[in-house]
Design an enzyme around this catalytic site. Structure first.
Site, PDB file in Angstrom:
ATOM      1  N   CYS A  87      48.900 100.357  95.918  1.00  0.00           N
ATOM      2  CA  CYS A  87      48.857  99.989  97.336  1.00  0.00           C
ATOM      3  C   CYS A  87      47.669  99.069  97.614  1.00  0.00           C
ATOM      4  CB  CYS A  87      48.828 101.269  98.194  1.00  0.00           C
ATOM      5  SG  CYS A  87      49.297 100.983  99.900  1.00  0.00           S
ATOM      6  N   HIS A 204      53.353 104.853  95.919  1.00  0.00           N
ATOM      7  CA  HIS A 204      52.270 105.764  95.539  1.00  0.00           C
ATOM      8  C   HIS A 204      52.744 106.796  94.517  1.00  0.00           C
ATOM      9  CE1 HIS A 204      49.163 104.723  98.575  1.00  0.00           C
ATOM     10  NE2 HIS A 204      50.199 104.298  99.280  1.00  0.00           N
ATOM     11  N   GLU A 206      50.953 108.806  92.901  1.00  0.00           N
ATOM     12  CA  GLU A 206      50.143 110.033  93.029  1.00  0.00           C
ATOM     13  C   GLU A 206      50.676 110.953  94.121  1.00  0.00           C
ATOM     14  OE1 GLU A 206      49.361 107.203  94.355  1.00  0.00           O
ATOM     15  OE2 GLU A 206      48.213 107.471  96.208  1.00  0.00           O
TER      16      GLU A 206
END
Lengths: 231, 83, 732
Positions: A87, A204, A206
């Site tokens: 990002c 993302h 994560e």
């Protein structure tokens, strides 16, 4: 010995703890790297996390590229170290010239946060070697400026080199306009550099590492990196 | 004190959704003669010291390196003497 | 010409009291400080006597009202800090910045206490989306919340969006923030220890919102206020993020004895409140405060509302370490004074004393008003409306689609997809279900959070309407599998100097207090916002309830969508012909009248217990509270959230006494729609039979359509795209 990951903290980063947690969850040894640090040689891989570095007030990632740590990262990349920018981290890599192209505001001029479907276009990279070719994965996006742009020539070159790693697609894996959340050219969601050691992506990974969060698909990316540096 | 006025705009050919929205709004308000709108940034720098040539070089470098992204944006500037 | 004190919004009675406290005529600096501290916004001078009725204590309450935020014990040495606040008037003038700074202010209340902010929730109320001004406010507010919340990295996980004409000129923008902390890190806003150092860090001080508190928040709102634009503050979420990190680092390293944010009334409030809480005094010099603009006057520095500023009190030994932490995070930081033992707040300007007054007198001694209250005349008329006389539309399928695509019931994804609702990777139930659920890392536990408040019900009956706000919040939390623990409240009302408005306020507070006691959910703090009026009069009385619930095992969390073809659908609770104040009445008949639904608090609580028991035993697999739009809307939502259809064939006894629209769209309270596998029915029946709660099996999950007897048959795909497309379409 476990793979050593460094997560860079810029003023305004806000996904550094999430990245730290995710990398640790898949077995890496993780530490934070302060934006004023000048040496990252002790790490196997560097994560530039999401957020709003320096508020993104001028342009996303524009100010962060002048941090002392970025000089160290240029050096690290030269020596073949793995760097992933997620990002805002991707935006910083673009601004720093470590990846080709630039980010524009989302087509609809709105911040978008939701799950997206993605197709893995290249599973031969250091960041996707645990994926199947053409595998369909689900990762969330959360950004205002994820509308990827590069000129024709650059796009052609990237295609020839297999640098496009992830594209937004529909639930059947078809790359369509309707499945493009932000107006990115050719639905591009993630790219690597020519050398294959720098990866930038808007989604993302994560945020998709446990069933309680709705998807496990993000683990693949961190596991691929561990596998790449363990060789 | 010299003041540099820097204008940063998206390059021609790069989609400018903000400009498009403003253009549409103007159309609906009856401004039919506005054929195109481009949105950019205006940045003012108050400067000291340096000769005019050096200042020009410096502002050019600042505009190129930080204030704009050469991949998508272009810039112009002028430096004025202001009280 | 009016006297200066009047210009500043003080009454003659208040001015006389100030003279008596000081024993002399106040200086201009002192007068401006009293005016901001004694404003309604800071002093709660109208509401405080009424709010005393709230239950505020309980075994889990570690901090009740009076501090920056309430704190609730969730076990394992951990605690939740939470607080809700309004930013209504600033958002009407400048929607983006008004909403953004509202988020900033409430976040500071949370991390000031040592908690890391983990969630934001936004209950919003706008006029109907019919004119460009309302659309502009709506879009601006949503973008402002997104712009600020997203940048600070705090997920916005839930909220509500309501459209009603009464909010057209006076939108309600309430923001709730929630933080997670270790109990041993609780930090208070106190300036203890004579000789301790007072430090300001964060942004520089400018002329933002000078007089904002007295001029913006405590005066009746008119179109003229647009001219007050310069006093709107601009938010800087980047600096806020740095303030979060610096503050938590200071607390983690035990470097401060007290921490306080700058809210309304700026430096004045931060200094006098911290000194007053510790029974101490404070001496500061305004010239030591970092200033953004040249030639600021002392009073401007004292009342400026520049955002993203913090006040820290530390020992002289720790001074350099505190400053170093702030500077490492790139924040301006400097010592502006010290704590004294004389109880006086002494303000100097470059060494010259320009004000000296007892800290207590500013913080706690505003004149309280026992405002007169009078039952409004409109009530008898609206309550006498008889819904039995209604002529109902024949095509019930069409009616349901009308409700599904009504502004108040359609999908909110256009709003919440602009909010980062996943950052921090704890969001275990995404927005769109009954409550937001966050798992707690390194623990099996999770928390559920919701905000609720139905202005329409409160307009028809503030006492019952406020109780319903509490009950619905609790029901939402229960439907997520959580035990309700505590409440924070935002009370939005009109001008309290009008007896009718004040009566509504008193009734609502009384109702909320009774309901909170019944559910064992004490009020831990909140905010009162009066003077919500515009040219068409006061808003509906709108008490908003923020509720925290606790889930022992995150894997037992529950969502509203059906889960699997073949599961049985059960309706818990009793449906009465209650269409008063309903969404059906508003959408199909354009009427806001009648009696709001009745609420039996005992029945409601028993229902919660049964549902929680069924969840704990793993018997039910979905739960959805029945509220606006009644059973019809709940069925539609459970289908649309899952993509699964349903066949509903209630036995005739269930609805024999009800007209079909009453049955489907009544908003009777204390009801829940659940689904369960057939094999669980036996045990489920047993726990229900042991309670006072009733239930009916009304159908089964399955197919691609929602089919209700021969009444209606709607494809889920068609319904979903209409439901999801409405808001975007209305904004145009």
């Amino acid at each position: 010995m476990p793979a050593r990951f460094g997560v860079v903290v810029f003023p305004g980063s806000n996904c550094e703890q999430d990245c730290h947690y995710a990398a640790r969850l898949v077995g890496a040894q993780v530490a934070y790297v302060w934006h004023q640090d000048t040496d990252v040689a002790k790490y196997d891989a560097i994560i530039l996390p999401g957020g709003f570095s320096y508020g993104d007030y001028l342009r996303t990632g524009a100010v962060a590229k002048f941090s002392p740590v970025m000089d160290a990262i240029l050096d690290f990349v030269d020596k073949g170290g793995l760097v992933i920018g997620i990002c805002n981290g991707f935006q910083i890599l673009l601004e720093a010239g470590l990846l080709p192209g630039a980010m524009l505001r989302n087509r609809d001029l709105k911040f978008i946060c939701r799950y997206t479907d993605l197709v893995v276009e290249n599973n031969q990279t250091n960041f996707t070697n645990k994926a199947l070719s053409g595998e369909l994965i689900r990762l969330p996006i959360a950004h205002n400026e994820g509308n990827y742009y590069a000129d024709e020539e650059t796009l052609g070159e990237m295609a020839a080199n297999g640098q496009v790693v992830l594209r937004y697609c529909d639930t059947n894996g078809i790359v369509t306009d309707a499945a493009n959340p932000n107006g990115s050219l050719q639905n591009i969601a993630g790219i690597v550099n020519k050398q294959g050691n720098v990866f930038g992506l808007m989604p993302h990974p994560e945020r998709a590492i446990e069933t309680v969060l709705g998807s496990l698909d993000g683990q693949m990316i961190f596991k691929s990196m561990i596998s790449a540096v363990s060789k | 004190m010299p003041v540099a006025k820097v204008y940063v705009t998206l390059k021609d050919g790069i989609l400018d959704p903000q400009g498009q929205i403003i253009g549409k709004a103007l159309k609906t308000q009856g401004y039919d003669n506005v054929s195109r709108v481009r949105v950019g940034k205006f940045i003012e720098l108050e400067l000291t010291g340096e000769t005019p040539e050096k200042l020009k070089k410096q502002v050019d470098k600042i505009s190129h390196d930080l204030l704009s992204n050469p991949v998508i944006e272009s810039y112009t500037f002028d430096i004025q003497e202001e009280a | 010409m009016a006297a200066l004190y009047e210009e500043l919004g003080l009454t003659t009675e208040e001015y006389t009291k100030i003279k008596k406290i000081l024993g002399r005529v106040p200086t201009d600096v002192e007068l401006s400080m009293y005016s901001v501290m004694w404003s309604e916004h800071c002093s709660y001078k109208s509401s405080r006597p009424v709010l005393k009725g709230f239950p505020t204590k309980g075994p889990r309450i570690l901090q009740g009202p009076g501090e920056n935020a309430g704190i609730i014990d969730i076990g394992d040495g951990m605690a939740i800090a939470m607080k809700i606040e309004s930013h209504n008037h600033p958002s009407a003038i400048e929607p983006y910045q008004g909403a953004a700074t509202g988020v900033g202010g409430i976040l500071r209340d949370i991390f000031t206490m040592g908690a890391r902010p983990i969630a934001l929730l936004d209950p919003l109320y706008f006029g109907e989306l019919k004119n460009d001004r309302v659309k502009h406010i709506f879009e601006g507010v949503v973008e402002g919340i997104a712009g600020y919340g997203n940048c600070t990295g705090v997920p916005t996980i839930a909220g509500s969006v309501n459209f009603e004409e009464c909010y057209e000129g006076n939108p309600l923008v309430n923001v709730m923030a929630v933080g997670l902390m270790r109990q041993d890190k609780i930090t208070k806003g106190i300036a203890s220890g004579e000789g301790n150092v007072v430090i300001v860090f964060g942004n520089k001080t400018g002329r933002d919102g000078i007089g904002g508190v007295s001029v913006l928040a405590s005066q009746e709102f008119t179109a003229k206020s647009a001219a007050k634009r310069p006093s709107v503050q601009v938010g800087d979420p980047f600096t806020e993020k740095l303030c979060i990190e610096a503050s938590l680092e200071l607390i983690d390293n035990k470097l401060v004895v007290g921490l306080q944010d700058f809210g309304g009334a700026g430096l004045t409030c931060a200094t006098c409140e911290t000194a007053s809480r510790a029974d101490m005094g404070m001496e500061i010099d305004v010239r030591l405060v970092e200033q953004r603009e040249p030639n600021m006057e002392a009073f401007e520095i004292m009342v400026s509302e520049s955002q993203e500023r913090m006040l820290a009190i530390c020992t002289p030994e720790n001074q350099e370490r505190v400053l170093a932490v702030c500077r490492r995070w790139g924040l301006d930081a400097g010592v502006i004074g010290h704590v004294t033992g004389d109880g006086l707040l002494r303000v100097k300007d470059n060494g010259v004393v320009v004000g000296e007054m007892p800290a207590h007198s500013l913080a706690d001694e505003a004149i309280l008003y026992n405002r007169p209250a009078k039952k409004p005349a409109y009530l008898a008329e609206v309550q006498s409306f008889d819904t039995k006389a209604l002529k109902h539309p024949k095509d019930t399928g069409k009616t349901l689609m009308k409700l599904v695509t009504s502004p108040n019931l359609c999908s909110r994804h256009w709003v919440y997809e602009q909010y980062d609702h996943m950052v921090q990777t704890n969001t275990a139930v995404l927005p769109g279900s009954d409550a937001g659920v966050l798992r707690l890392k390194d623990s099996k536990k999770a928390i559920a959070l919701t905000v609720d408040g139905n202005g329409r019900y409160c307009y028809l009956d503030p006492y019952v309407g406020a109780q319903i706000a509490v009950a619905e919040a609790a029901r939402n939390v229960v439907a997520s599998g959580a035990v309700p623990l505590a409440v924070t409240d935002c009370l939005n009302f009109g001008n309290p100097e009008k007896p009718e408005n004040f009566w509504q306020f008193k009734e609502a507070v009384r109702g909320m207090g009774v309901a909170c006691s019944a559910f064992g959910t004490p009020v831990t703090g909140g905010n009162v916002s009066f003077y919500n009026e515009w040219q068409k009069g006061a808003i509906y009385p709108t008490p908003v309830v923020g509720m925290l619930g606790l889930i022992d095992d995150v894997n037992k969390r529950m969502t509203a969508g059906f889960k699997k073809e073949g599961h049985v659908i059960a309706l818990i609770g009793e449906t009465l012909p209650e269409l008063g104040g309903s969404e059906y009445l508003k959408v199909m008949h354009k009427i806001v009248a009648g009696r709001c639904p009745a609420l039996d608090l005992d029945k409601e609580r028993h229902m919660h217990e049964v549902v929680l028991e069924a969840i704990k035993l793993g018997l039910i697999v979905s739960a959805h509270d029945l509220s606006e739009g009644g059973l019809g809307m709940a069925l539609a939502e459970s289908c649309m959230l899952s993509g699964l259809g349903a066949r509903v064939n209630p036995d005739s006894a269930e609805r024999s006494h009800l007209e079909v629209n009453e049955w489907l769209f009544s908003e009777s309270q204390s009801r829940m729609l659940v689904s369960l596998p057939e094999k669980s029915m036996f045990l489920f029946d047993r726990i229900i039979h042991n309670s006072r709660v009733q239930h009916t099996y009304i159908g089964r999950v399955g197919g691609d359509d929602l089919v209700i007897d021969d009444i209606l048959n709607i494809p889920i795909g068609e319904m979903t795209s209409a439901w999801r497309g409405t808001l975007e379409c209305l904004i145009g």
